[in-house]
Design a protein around this motif. Structure first.
Motif, PDB file in Angstrom:
ATOM      1  N   TYR A  11       0.855  -1.188   0.000  1.00  0.00           N
ATOM      2  CA  TYR A  11       0.000   0.000   0.000  1.00  0.00           C
ATOM      3  C   TYR A  11       0.891   1.239   0.000  1.00  0.00           C
ATOM      4  O   TYR A  11       1.495   1.585   1.016  1.00  0.00           O
ATOM      5  CB  TYR A  11      -0.928  -0.003   1.217  1.00  0.00           C
ATOM      6  N   ASN A  12       1.031   1.860  -1.172  1.00  0.00           N
ATOM      7  CA  ASN A  12       1.783   3.115  -1.324  1.00  0.00           C
ATOM      8  C   ASN A  12       3.247   3.007  -0.908  1.00  0.00           C
ATOM      9  O   ASN A  12       3.809   3.942  -0.345  1.00  0.00           O
ATOM     10  CB  ASN A  12       1.115   4.239  -0.521  1.00  0.00           C
ATOM     11  N   GLU A  38      -1.413  -5.316  -4.826  1.00  0.00           N
ATOM     12  CA  GLU A  38      -1.549  -3.864  -4.617  1.00  0.00           C
ATOM     13  C   GLU A  38      -2.928  -3.595  -4.031  1.00  0.00           C
ATOM     14  O   GLU A  38      -3.951  -3.817  -4.681  1.00  0.00           O
ATOM     15  CB  GLU A  38      -1.392  -3.147  -5.948  1.00  0.00           C
ATOM     16  N   SER A  41      -3.571   1.078  -3.777  1.00  0.00           N
ATOM     17  CA  SER A  41      -2.609   2.165  -3.587  1.00  0.00           C
ATOM     18  C   SER A  41      -2.847   3.314  -4.548  1.00  0.00           C
ATOM     19  O   SER A  41      -3.246   3.115  -5.700  1.00  0.00           O
ATOM     20  CB  SER A  41      -1.183   1.648  -3.798  1.00  0.00           C
ATOM     21  N   ASN A  65      -8.918  -1.101  -2.212  1.00  0.00           N
ATOM     22  CA  ASN A  65      -8.409  -1.129  -0.842  1.00  0.00           C
ATOM     23  C   ASN A  65      -9.402  -1.784   0.120  1.00  0.00           C
ATOM     24  O   ASN A  65     -10.577  -1.426   0.158  1.00  0.00           O
ATOM     25  CB  ASN A  65      -8.100   0.293  -0.362  1.00  0.00           C
TER      26      ASN A  65
END
Length: 336
Positions: A11-12, A38, A41, A65
């Motif tokens: 996440y990021n 992912e 993100s 997310n």
């Protein structure tokens, strides 16, 4: 030969993922695939993943997310191996990590394992202090790196965890996405009869947080998570888990002890000074740095106060909610 699937929710954190993938590319044991998930993100890591396709058997998946627990489930469903290894994206590995795990499973097999974490020489002084605080006997009792711990049977944590495909199939994966999801998963696996173990040599270098503000927010979340674990498994909420709460209340009460009797104030302040001294000496000895020793004292107070406040916050909420309530964490923002 056992086939491994390494599952990494992201996440990021594309830069940190790149460092972890570099470590995986250097593994001496080669029979594994990498599954990167992912988790919605805003800063995507697909380009980083693509840059390692010539070095690794690697796959990239994107999902909306929903939290790290459900992101790992997403990876389980797509993994090809018969043994899964979960790693946080901010981890670094030695080249022999997978060889150590495979050798341990070949000589004394378990369906569920965890490994400890430590600091890397390249970490900043604050990162080293936070790493010390999270693994020290003076803050956590050292339970994150013991075969048996003060909280009961060893519960692998998801920053460095392995599980067989049979564990996933039997448990159905992570029941919740955040708020103690890894410990709840470990408890569930143990209650199905699977055995867990610590592999002490299979350690990772865990970067964790780079500042005390983010560290406090993370530990407050961990304090809340401990209460949430009790929602699912009430008997797993033990006396040892109240130590940060008692420490927090004890520190806050010291100024008021003088109102009762001066000697109570001196006694409380004396114990606190002794604790700080022991922390500083032990951290300095381990790190061989006065600066890291000083920062470790700050990190320990940030950790214990953060956890203590989170424990109080969620515990108070628990008192007034329906006893059947179970928090999945899917709609709770994880502190970053």
């Amino acid at each position: 030969m056992r086939n491994y699937s390494i599952i990494i929710p992201v996440y990021n954190r594309p830069d940190e993922l790149g460092e972890l993938l570099e470590c995986l590319a250097q593994q001496t044991f080669k029979n594994f695939e990498v599954v990167v998930v992912e988790d919605g993100s805003k800063i995507k890591c697909k380009d980083v993943v693509d840059s390692f396709k010539s070095q690794l058997d690697i796959a990239y998946y994107y999902k909306e997310n929903g939290g790290q627990g459900f992101a790992r489930n997403h990876g389980f469903e797509r993994a090809k191996g018969d043994y899964f290894i979960i790693l946080d994206s901010d981890a670094l590995l030695e080249p022999n990590y997978l060889a150590i795990v495979d050798n341990r499973l070949n000589t004394n097999y378990v369906d569920l394992y965890g490994g400890p974490d430590t600091d890397h020489p390249s970490f900043t002084p604050i990162q080293k202090a936070i790493s010390y605080s999270m693994t020290s006997v003076f803050t956590t009792g050292g339970i994150r790196g013991k075969k048996s711990n003060l909280g009961g049977t060893f519960h692998p944590r998801s920053f460095n965890m392995g599980l067989s495909r049979q564990v996933w199939e039997k448990t159905g994966g992570f029941q919740i996405s955040r708020m103690g999801e890894d410990i709840i998963f470990s408890i569930s696996a143990l209650r199905f009869g699977f055995k867990s173990a610590l592999i002490p040599e299979a350690f990772i270098y865990h970067k964790r947080r780079t500042g005390f503000g983010a560290f406090f927010r993370q530990l407050r979340f961990f304090g809340r998570a401990r209460i949430n674990i009790g929602r699912f498994y009430p008997t797993e909420l033990k006396l040892v888990h109240t130590f940060p709460l008692l420490f927090t209340l004890g520190c806050l009460s010291i100024p008021f002890l003088g109102l009762i009797h001066p000697w109570l104030f001196y006694l409380g302040a004396g114990f606190l000074c002794l604790y700080v001294t022991l922390l500083f000496m032990d951290a300095t000895r381990q790190s061989k740095s006065l600066k890291v020793g000083f920062l470790s004292v700050i990190a320990a107070f940030v950790q214990l106060f953060g956890y203590g406040f989170g424990f109080i916050q969620e515990g108070w909420t628990r008192l007034f909610e329906a006893k059947t309530h179970r928090e999945t964490g899917a709609h709770i923002e994880y502190p970053s």
